[in-house]
Design a protein around this motif. Structure first.
Motif, PDB file in Angstrom:
ATOM      1  N   ASP A 334      20.001 -59.019 -13.424  1.00  0.00           N
ATOM      2  CA  ASP A 334      19.147 -57.886 -13.025  1.00  0.00           C
ATOM      3  C   ASP A 334      19.366 -56.639 -13.879  1.00  0.00           C
ATOM      4  O   ASP A 334      18.794 -55.597 -13.596  1.00  0.00           O
ATOM      5  CB  ASP A 334      19.385 -57.552 -11.553  1.00  0.00           C
ATOM      6  CG  ASP A 334      20.818 -57.148 -11.282  1.00  0.00           C
ATOM      7  OD1 ASP A 334      21.684 -57.463 -12.121  1.00  0.00           O
ATOM      8  OD2 ASP A 334      21.080 -56.522 -10.250  1.00  0.00           O
ATOM      9  N   VAL A 339      17.760 -50.718 -12.620  1.00  0.00           N
ATOM     10  CA  VAL A 339      17.498 -50.547 -11.193  1.00  0.00           C
ATOM     11  C   VAL A 339      18.442 -49.505 -10.591  1.00  0.00           C
ATOM     12  O   VAL A 339      18.050 -48.710  -9.736  1.00  0.00           O
ATOM     13  CB  VAL A 339      17.620 -51.903 -10.456  1.00  0.00           C
ATOM     14  CG1 VAL A 339      17.433 -51.716  -8.954  1.00  0.00           C
ATOM     15  CG2 VAL A 339      16.594 -52.893 -10.991  1.00  0.00           C
ATOM     16  N   ARG A 343      18.184 -45.713  -7.694  1.00  0.00           N
ATOM     17  CA  ARG A 343      18.750 -45.692  -6.332  1.00  0.00           C
ATOM     18  C   ARG A 343      18.573 -44.343  -5.638  1.00  0.00           C
ATOM     19  O   ARG A 343      18.468 -44.290  -4.415  1.00  0.00           O
ATOM     20  CB  ARG A 343      20.239 -46.070  -6.352  1.00  0.00           C
ATOM     21  CG  ARG A 343      20.491 -47.524  -6.737  1.00  0.00           C
ATOM     22  CD  ARG A 343      20.152 -48.516  -5.633  1.00  0.00           C
ATOM     23  NE  ARG A 343      20.209 -49.873  -6.173  1.00  0.00           N
ATOM     24  CZ  ARG A 343      19.521 -50.906  -5.719  1.00  0.00           C
ATOM     25  NH1 ARG A 343      18.696 -50.759  -4.694  1.00  0.00           N
ATOM     26  NH2 ARG A 343      19.627 -52.096  -6.269  1.00  0.00           N
ATOM     27  N   TRP A 347      12.732 -45.136  -1.693  1.00  0.00           N
ATOM     28  CA  TRP A 347      12.360 -46.547  -1.656  1.00  0.00           C
ATOM     29  C   TRP A 347      11.643 -46.843  -0.333  1.00  0.00           C
ATOM     30  O   TRP A 347      12.087 -46.431   0.728  1.00  0.00           O
ATOM     31  CB  TRP A 347      13.610 -47.448  -1.709  1.00  0.00           C
ATOM     32  CG  TRP A 347      14.270 -47.537  -3.042  1.00  0.00           C
ATOM     33  CD1 TRP A 347      14.695 -46.495  -3.822  1.00  0.00           C
ATOM     34  CD2 TRP A 347      14.611 -48.738  -3.758  1.00  0.00           C
ATOM     35  NE1 TRP A 347      15.263 -46.970  -4.977  1.00  0.00           N
ATOM     36  CE2 TRP A 347      15.233 -48.338  -4.969  1.00  0.00           C
ATOM     37  CE3 TRP A 347      14.458 -50.101  -3.506  1.00  0.00           C
ATOM     38  CZ2 TRP A 347      15.684 -49.259  -5.919  1.00  0.00           C
ATOM     39  CZ3 TRP A 347      14.927 -51.020  -4.443  1.00  0.00           C
ATOM     40  CH2 TRP A 347      15.521 -50.590  -5.643  1.00  0.00           C
ATOM     41  N   ASN A 349      10.559 -50.314   1.592  1.00  0.00           N
ATOM     42  CA  ASN A 349      10.544 -51.777   1.532  1.00  0.00           C
ATOM     43  C   ASN A 349       9.212 -52.282   2.092  1.00  0.00           C
ATOM     44  O   ASN A 349       8.832 -51.950   3.208  1.00  0.00           O
ATOM     45  CB  ASN A 349      11.720 -52.364   2.322  1.00  0.00           C
ATOM     46  CG  ASN A 349      11.737 -53.876   2.249  1.00  0.00           C
ATOM     47  OD1 ASN A 349      11.417 -54.566   3.215  1.00  0.00           O
ATOM     48  ND2 ASN A 349      12.066 -54.404   1.087  1.00  0.00           N
ATOM     49  N   GLN A 353      12.116 -58.732  -0.857  1.00  0.00           N
ATOM     50  CA  GLN A 353      12.033 -58.793  -2.319  1.00  0.00           C
ATOM     51  C   GLN A 353      10.835 -58.039  -2.916  1.00  0.00           C
ATOM     52  O   GLN A 353      10.435 -58.299  -4.060  1.00  0.00           O
ATOM     53  CB  GLN A 353      12.050 -60.248  -2.831  1.00  0.00           C
ATOM     54  CG  GLN A 353      13.426 -60.897  -2.775  1.00  0.00           C
ATOM     55  CD  GLN A 353      13.761 -61.460  -1.402  1.00  0.00           C
ATOM     56  OE1 GLN A 353      13.015 -62.253  -0.862  1.00  0.00           O
ATOM     57  NE2 GLN A 353      14.893 -61.045  -0.855  1.00  0.00           N
ATOM     58  N   ASP A 355       9.694 -53.918  -3.200  1.00  0.00           N
ATOM     59  CA  ASP A 355       9.951 -52.519  -2.864  1.00  0.00           C
ATOM     60  C   ASP A 355       9.006 -51.616  -3.635  1.00  0.00           C
ATOM     61  O   ASP A 355       8.659 -51.891  -4.785  1.00  0.00           O
ATOM     62  CB  ASP A 355      11.399 -52.153  -3.227  1.00  0.00           C
ATOM     63  CG  ASP A 355      12.386 -52.869  -2.335  1.00  0.00           C
ATOM     64  OD1 ASP A 355      12.500 -52.510  -1.160  1.00  0.00           O
ATOM     65  OD2 ASP A 355      13.009 -53.847  -2.820  1.00  0.00           O
ATOM     66  N   LEU A 367       8.609 -52.760  -7.414  1.00  0.00           N
ATOM     67  CA  LEU A 367       9.720 -53.476  -8.049  1.00  0.00           C
ATOM     68  C   LEU A 367       9.935 -54.811  -7.338  1.00  0.00           C
ATOM     69  O   LEU A 367      10.073 -54.856  -6.116  1.00  0.00           O
ATOM     70  CB  LEU A 367      10.999 -52.624  -7.976  1.00  0.00           C
ATOM     71  CG  LEU A 367      12.257 -53.247  -8.581  1.00  0.00           C
ATOM     72  CD1 LEU A 367      12.131 -53.402 -10.094  1.00  0.00           C
ATOM     73  CD2 LEU A 367      13.493 -52.411  -8.237  1.00  0.00           C
ATOM     74  N   SER A 369      11.982 -58.229  -6.426  1.00  0.00           N
ATOM     75  CA  SER A 369      13.327 -58.812  -6.281  1.00  0.00           C
ATOM     76  C   SER A 369      14.435 -57.879  -6.779  1.00  0.00           C
ATOM     77  O   SER A 369      15.450 -58.355  -7.304  1.00  0.00           O
ATOM     78  CB  SER A 369      13.415 -60.165  -7.011  1.00  0.00           C
ATOM     79  OG  SER A 369      12.697 -61.137  -6.301  1.00  0.00           O
ATOM     80  N   GLN A 370      14.222 -56.594  -6.632  1.00  0.00           N
ATOM     81  CA  GLN A 370      15.206 -55.600  -7.081  1.00  0.00           C
ATOM     82  C   GLN A 370      15.687 -55.884  -8.499  1.00  0.00           C
ATOM     83  O   GLN A 370      16.850 -55.651  -8.840  1.00  0.00           O
ATOM     84  CB  GLN A 370      16.393 -55.543  -6.111  1.00  0.00           C
ATOM     85  CG  GLN A 370      15.939 -55.135  -4.716  1.00  0.00           C
ATOM     86  CD  GLN A 370      17.039 -54.449  -3.909  1.00  0.00           C
ATOM     87  OE1 GLN A 370      17.954 -53.866  -4.455  1.00  0.00           O
ATOM     88  NE2 GLN A 370      16.913 -54.521  -2.604  1.00  0.00           N
TER      89      GLN A 370
END
Ligand code: NAI
Length: 461
Positions: A334, A339, A343, A347, A349, A353, A355, A367, A369-370
């Motif tokens: 990843d 990513v 943070r 965000w 959700n 998977q 976001d 985004l 699957s992070q």
């Protein structure tokens, strides 16, 4: 006593039905069961598997056990498990530790559990190198040496904590385990990079078979597999209309080629970024505009990384993106997308998977699957048929290491071309392909044996 950690054993029957279907699409694995099922060349093998716990992997596991192996399994990614496949495997009596959406700490704990054969493991089947890394780092820690830097920095603390836990529970375990391992077979490009790096530094203590660079693996799974599974992942995640959109594929190696073809097949207008002039020229001659990410960050709709490299899509790129641009990665780790730098943003959700992240400009990005590999995080990975080719190589590699491991010094090896051709041959009938045969005169004229191998080792396909 149950020796598994899975989502729900009640999913086992569903998993078994999908496994039955997968077997009909996996002629290579089924042929190995027929060829070796009686001889059981893997009797006495105790294999630790660290590879996405999907339906296709379940068929691989059952091939290894049909050939006599004892197997314990963990997934190599926190999002890639198919819980019904894990349930079917658990119900069959094979210890498996994998849940879709497990935490990073669980990931390393489950990997540790997959090593815990009562008599100790003697083989590793790895995808991305985590199982190999775990044992080697642990053994270094036991020797009081600095553990070599882990490429995924946010995992470093978790790995160190897991190693410390095992060292406290069973002193000397890592060294004993490392010394008992006959070898590892590695599935993917990123894991293979790690192995060559270890070899170069003199840190690889056992033979490793690079399954990825069998032609019947990387030129099929990485390419045709991603051609099917990339768009599948984007669709299941977003349901976005692909036709007419501008998509950027970062990297035009095997995965990039398949990914660009996948998006093109769905009607997207595809652009490619590359650092390697050969791959850039290939992309151009395949009809794709070759651009820099800086040129297209503010205009494209979909961004996909396929490089196996770090920091490819960076914060500065994401800040430029249009509202609702889709960002995802299909490479192994990843760290291709920054990513971590997102943070401290807002965000939301949307679902597992998926976001939505608000950038300072007010624009939002989606985004997947992070930043973890989206074809397995948002969909179910590659279809069975192409995984049959990959996994037939894996089984042949495990047989090679178990039965002839003593012939190999520590180092990284590729399976002989005759076996590569055998894997392809086993998959022809299913697609109705009829092979022509060389006459002895023709074979002599081009300088190959009539029954193959048909190409020199440096032929590139
Ligand atoms: P590859 O080495 O054939 O291709 C990677 C390409 O990315 C190379 O051409 C390289 O020049 C290019 N690249 C590197 N840094 C770049 C940058 N900063 N910008 C643009 N291009 C850059 O490797 P392959 O086999 O295509 O694998 C790529 C990744 O995908 C690996 O991490 C591999 O493990 C993973 N993989 C994932 C699969 C999946 O199902 N999700 C399946 C197979 C492989």
């Amino acid at each position: 006593m149950t020796d598994y950690i899975i989502k729900d054993i009640a999913l086992a029957d569903y998993g078994r039905k999908e496994l039955d279907i997968a077997e009909t699409e996996m002629p290579g694995l089924m042929a190995l069961r027929a060829e070796y099922g009686e001889a059981k060349p893997l009797a006495g093998a105790r294999i630790v598997g660290s590879l996405h716990m999907t339906v296709q992997t379940a068929a691989l596991i059952e091939t290894l056990t049909a050939l006599g192996a004892d197997v314990r399994w963990a997934s190599c990614n926190i999002y890639s498990t198919q819980d019904h496949a894990a349930a079917a495997i658990a119900k069959s009596g094979v210890p498996v530790f994998a849940i879709k959406g497990q935490s990073l700490a669980e990931h390393w704990d489950y990997l540790d559990r997959s090593f815990q054969f009562p008599e100790g493991a003697n083989l590793i089947l790895d995808d991305g190198g985590d199982a190999t890394l775990y044992v080697l780092l642990g053994a270094r820690a036991e020797a009081g040496e600095d553990i070599i830097p882990v490429p995924e920095s946010d995992e470093e603390t978790v790995i160190k904590a897991q190693i410390a836990k095992r060292m406290a529970q069973s002193p000397g375990w890592f060294t004993k385990t490392r010394d008992a391992i006959l070898g590892v077979s590695e599935e993917t490009t990123t894991g293979v990079h790690r192995l060559y790096d270890l070899q170069k530094k003199g840190l690889l203590p056992f033979p490793a078979i690079n399954v990825n660079d069998s032609v019947t693996k990387s030129k099929f799974d990485n390419k045709y597999g991603c051609k099917e599974s990339l768009v599948d992942g984007i669709r299941r995640a977003t349901d976005v209309m692909m036709a007419g959109k501008v998509a950027v594929v970062c990297g035009y190696g095997d995965v990039g080629k398949g990914s660009a073809a996948s998006l093109q097949g769905a009607g997207a207008r595809v652009k490619v970024t590359e650092v390697d002039p050969i791959c850039a020229l290939q992309a151009a001659m395949d009809g794709f505009e070759v651009v820099t990410l800086e040129d297209v960050a503010d205009s494209a709709d979909i961004f996909i990384t396929t490089t196996g490299n770090r920091d490819v899509i960076r914060l500065e790129h994401m800040r430029e993106m249009k509202d609702m641009a889709i960002v995802g990665n299909i490479g192994h780790f990843d760290n291709e997308i920054q990513v971590a730098s997102l943070r401290n943003h807002k965000w939301t959700n949307v679902k597992d998977q998926v976001d939505m992240i608000e950038m300072p400009s007010g624009n939002r990005i989606i985004l997947l699957s992070q930043g973890r590999l989206l074809n397995l995080g948002n969909a179910t990975g590659h279809p069975s048929f192409v995984m049959s080719a990959s996994f037939t190589n894996q089984v042949l590699a495990q047989i090679e290491l178990f039965t002839k491991g003593d012939d190999y010094k520590p180092g990284v090896y590729i399976l002989p071309k005759a076996l590569d051709e055998k894997v392809a041959r086993l998959h022809l009938e299913k697609v109705g392909a009829k092979l022509s045969t060389l006459s002895s005169e023709q074979a002599a004229y081009i300088g190959v044996p009539p029954e193959g191998p048909f190409k020199s080792d440096h032929y590139r396909y």
